[in-house]
Design a protein around this motif. Structure first.
Motif, PDB file in Angstrom:
ATOM      1  N   LEU A 120      29.230 121.563 -89.217  1.00 27.74           N
ATOM      2  CA  LEU A 120      29.199 123.009 -89.369  1.00 27.74           C
ATOM      3  C   LEU A 120      29.367 123.390 -90.832  1.00 27.74           C
ATOM      4  N   PHE A 121      28.779 124.526 -91.197  1.00 27.45           N
ATOM      5  CA  PHE A 121      29.072 125.077 -92.514  1.00 27.45           C
ATOM      6  C   PHE A 121      30.551 125.458 -92.540  1.00 27.45           C
ATOM      7  N   GLY A 122      31.209 125.128 -93.621  1.00 24.52           N
ATOM      8  CA  GLY A 122      32.643 125.346 -93.701  1.00 24.52           C
ATOM      9  C   GLY A 122      33.422 124.054 -93.610  1.00 24.52           C
ATOM     10  N   ASP A 123      32.723 122.932 -93.330  1.00 23.73           N
ATOM     11  CA  ASP A 123      33.386 121.629 -93.275  1.00 23.73           C
ATOM     12  C   ASP A 123      33.528 121.003 -94.659  1.00 23.73           C
ATOM     13  N   ARG A 124      33.192 121.767 -95.696  1.00 20.62           N
ATOM     14  CA  ARG A 124      33.347 121.328 -97.090  1.00 20.62           C
ATOM     15  C   ARG A 124      32.520 120.081 -97.405  1.00 20.62           C
ATOM     16  N   VAL A 125      31.349 119.991 -96.807  1.00 20.58           N
ATOM     17  CA  VAL A 125      30.420 118.902 -97.095  1.00 20.58           C
ATOM     18  C   VAL A 125      29.109 119.525 -97.553  1.00 20.58           C
ATOM     19  N   ALA A 126      28.683 119.210 -98.774  1.00 16.30           N
ATOM     20  CA  ALA A 126      27.469 119.796 -99.331  1.00 16.30           C
ATOM     21  C   ALA A 126      26.271 118.905 -99.033  1.00 16.30           C
ATOM     22  N   PRO A 127      25.076 119.497 -98.927  1.00 13.48           N
ATOM     23  CA  PRO A 127      23.876 118.687 -98.691  1.00 13.48           C
ATOM     24  C   PRO A 127      23.464 117.933 -99.954  1.00 13.48           C
ATOM     25  N   PRO A 128      22.893 116.730 -99.780  1.00 18.78           N
ATOM     26  CA  PRO A 128      22.772 115.974 -98.527  1.00 18.78           C
ATOM     27  C   PRO A 128      24.092 115.280 -98.192  1.00 18.78           C
ATOM     28  N   VAL A 129      24.246 114.896 -96.931  1.00 21.85           N
ATOM     29  CA  VAL A 129      25.473 114.244 -96.499  1.00 21.85           C
ATOM     30  C   VAL A 129      25.183 112.777 -96.198  1.00 21.85           C
ATOM     31  N   ARG A 130      26.114 111.923 -96.577  1.00 25.53           N
ATOM     32  CA  ARG A 130      25.997 110.496 -96.267  1.00 25.53           C
ATOM     33  C   ARG A 130      26.885 110.174 -95.070  1.00 25.53           C
ATOM     34  N   VAL A 153      28.242 105.734 -79.837  1.00 25.12           N
ATOM     35  CA  VAL A 153      28.639 105.312 -81.180  1.00 25.12           C
ATOM     36  C   VAL A 153      29.533 106.392 -81.781  1.00 25.12           C
ATOM     37  N   ALA A 154      29.973 106.150 -83.003  1.00 18.75           N
ATOM     38  CA  ALA A 154      30.705 107.146 -83.780  1.00 18.75           C
ATOM     39  C   ALA A 154      29.942 107.393 -85.072  1.00 18.75           C
ATOM     40  N   VAL A 155      30.153 108.559 -85.676  1.00 12.63           N
ATOM     41  CA  VAL A 155      29.502 108.910 -86.936  1.00 12.63           C
ATOM     42  C   VAL A 155      30.579 109.382 -87.907  1.00 12.63           C
ATOM     43  N   ALA A 156      30.707 108.681 -89.028  1.00  9.50           N
ATOM     44  CA  ALA A 156      31.704 109.028 -90.039  1.00  9.50           C
ATOM     45  C   ALA A 156      31.016 109.583 -91.274  1.00  9.50           C
ATOM     46  N   LEU A 165      26.255  97.786 -96.788  1.00 11.85           N
ATOM     47  CA  LEU A 165      25.314  98.218 -95.759  1.00 11.85           C
ATOM     48  C   LEU A 165      24.283  99.127 -96.416  1.00 11.85           C
ATOM     49  N   PRO A 166      22.988  98.786 -96.354  1.00 12.46           N
ATOM     50  CA  PRO A 166      21.977  99.547 -97.103  1.00 12.46           C
ATOM     51  C   PRO A 166      21.987 101.032 -96.753  1.00 12.46           C
ATOM     52  N   LEU A 167      21.843 101.857 -97.780  1.00 13.94           N
ATOM     53  CA  LEU A 167      21.759 103.301 -97.596  1.00 13.94           C
ATOM     54  C   LEU A 167      20.296 103.687 -97.424  1.00 13.94           C
ATOM     55  N   GLU A 168      19.986 104.352 -96.309  1.00 10.20           N
ATOM     56  CA  GLU A 168      18.628 104.793 -96.016  1.00 10.20           C
ATOM     57  C   GLU A 168      18.562 106.309 -96.168  1.00 10.20           C
ATOM     58  N   VAL A 169      17.600 106.778 -96.945  1.00 18.43           N
ATOM     59  CA  VAL A 169      17.482 108.202 -97.249  1.00 18.43           C
ATOM     60  C   VAL A 169      16.434 108.827 -96.346  1.00 18.43           C
ATOM     61  N   LEU A 170      16.855 109.800 -95.536  1.00 18.91           N
ATOM     62  CA  LEU A 170      15.930 110.491 -94.648  1.00 18.91           C
ATOM     63  C   LEU A 170      15.173 111.569 -95.415  1.00 18.91           C
ATOM     64  N   PRO A 171      13.902 111.783 -95.099  1.00 18.39           N
ATOM     65  CA  PRO A 171      13.154 112.874 -95.731  1.00 18.39           C
ATOM     66  C   PRO A 171      13.578 114.213 -95.134  1.00 18.39           C
ATOM     67  N   ARG A 188      24.428 101.740 -89.226  1.00 22.36           N
ATOM     68  CA  ARG A 188      23.474 102.209 -90.229  1.00 22.36           C
ATOM     69  C   ARG A 188      24.180 103.207 -91.143  1.00 22.36           C
ATOM     70  N   ARG A 189      23.764 103.220 -92.413  1.00 23.90           N
ATOM     71  CA  ARG A 189      24.213 104.231 -93.372  1.00 23.90           C
ATOM     72  C   ARG A 189      23.013 105.088 -93.723  1.00 23.90           C
ATOM     73  N   LEU A 190      23.190 106.404 -93.633  1.00 22.56           N
ATOM     74  CA  LEU A 190      22.072 107.322 -93.820  1.00 22.56           C
ATOM     75  C   LEU A 190      22.473 108.466 -94.743  1.00 22.56           C
ATOM     76  N   GLU A 191      21.539 108.858 -95.590  1.00 26.88           N
ATOM     77  CA  GLU A 191      21.697 110.083 -96.371  1.00 26.88           C
ATOM     78  C   GLU A 191      20.784 111.128 -95.744  1.00 26.88           C
ATOM     79  N   VAL A 192      21.394 112.199 -95.222  1.00 24.43           N
ATOM     80  CA  VAL A 192      20.655 113.175 -94.433  1.00 24.43           C
ATOM     81  C   VAL A 192      20.641 114.523 -95.157  1.00 24.43           C
ATOM     82  N   PRO A 193      19.471 115.036 -95.516  1.00 19.79           N
ATOM     83  CA  PRO A 193      19.409 116.363 -96.139  1.00 19.79           C
ATOM     84  C   PRO A 193      19.522 117.461 -95.087  1.00 19.79           C
TER      85      PRO A 193
END
Length: 293
Positions: A89-99, A42-45, A244-250, A112-117
């Protein structure tokens, strides 16, 4: 007597010293096939577009209906050395959590759409300074078969389509198969944007469920969201997969019933149960779609 060598000349084309750059892992994702447990192709965007990345162009209205592109041109996570693995990686200008959006344009897997801390860089640096054992930064995510998935030749299950009262597709439905006699779960499926799903039984039914040796029935629970997504939830105005429903990971280290995709989200409050006859070793396709009131 020979004296010490003179210092090497310094000029505009000679570096004074090597530059050392350290890359720190912010998040690792392993995406697996929910049925086989193998890496999923798969791919992850990333949905939060970094400032240096241009926003995807809005899709042409006529093309959006025919084009299956859940990625929408969004920046992708870097693939790891092994299949099904991705890293941030840190430095990719994406702050936690990432969708993130996990998808397959060939429809072998349902997106699937996921929010990952994940931990902040400050927390990771403090952990390194303390000498403590590094905390886990990897997550394992399961994706379920899509309409183009190729199950094993002796697989038992059902290909189906879920529609609403007016005949329109019920998007992103969740399906659970239950043992008709024992009430145990036999399998799970995720529906796609067309309301289609492929459910393959992960646990073979017992002889008690199929006294004839081949024919038996299962109960299917169909679940979908009872209300449409809120306005403004689209990544872009013309994103056909914004609902597409957003699922939040613990957080890592806490109980997780989201990553494996088996738990039906609470927002899927519209539910219906149907009884479906199956045959051992066959994938059946009911002639009529299932209706979710």
């Amino acid at each position: 007597m020979t004296g010490p060598l003179p210092p090497a000349p310094q000029g505009p084309f000679l570096a004074a010293a090597p530059v050392v750059r350290t890359h720190r892992l912010a998040l690792g994702l392993q995406v697996v096939d929910a049925l086989r447990g193998e890496p999923a192709d798969v791919a992850v965007a990333v949905e939060e577009v970094p400032p240096s990345h241009a926003m995807p162009r809005p899709a042409v209205r006529e093309a959006a209906a025919a084009l299956y592109n859940p990625g929408m041109g969004l920046p992708r996570l870097t693939r790891g050395r092994h299949p099904g693995r991705f890293r941030l990686l840190f430095g990719d200008r994406v702050a936690p959590p990432v969708r993130v959006r996990v998808y397959d344009t060939a429809r072998r897997f349902v997106p699937r759409r996921l929010e990952v801390p994940f931990a902040s860089l400050a927390a990771v640096l403090a952990e390194e300074a303390s000498g403590a054992r590094p905390a886990a930064r990897a997550r394992r995510i399961a994706v379920f078969p899509g309409t183009a998935y190729s199950p094993q030749g002796n697989a038992t299950g059902v290909r189906g389509r879920v529609v609403g009262p007016t005949g329109g597709p019920v998007r992103w439905v969740r399906v659970t198969a239950w043992h008709s006699a024992l009430g145990t779960v036999l399998g799970h499926a995720h529906g796609d944007d067309r309301g289609e799903f492929l459910l393959v039984l992960g646990v073979p039914p017992t002889s008690h469920a199929s006294p004839s040796g081949s024919a038996f029935t299962v109960r299917l629970t169909l679940a979908a969201r009872s209300t449409p997504p809120p306005a403004g939830s689209a990544v872009t105005r013309h994103d056909p997969f914004a609902d597409l429903p957003l699922e939040v990971l613990p957080p890592v280290g806490t109980p997780d019933d989201v990553s494996d995709g088996m738990t039906v989200p609470d927002a899927h409050a519209a539910r219906s149960t149907v009884v479906v006859p199956l045959l051992l070793g066959r994938l059946v396709s009911p002639p009529s779609p299932f209706i979710l009131p």
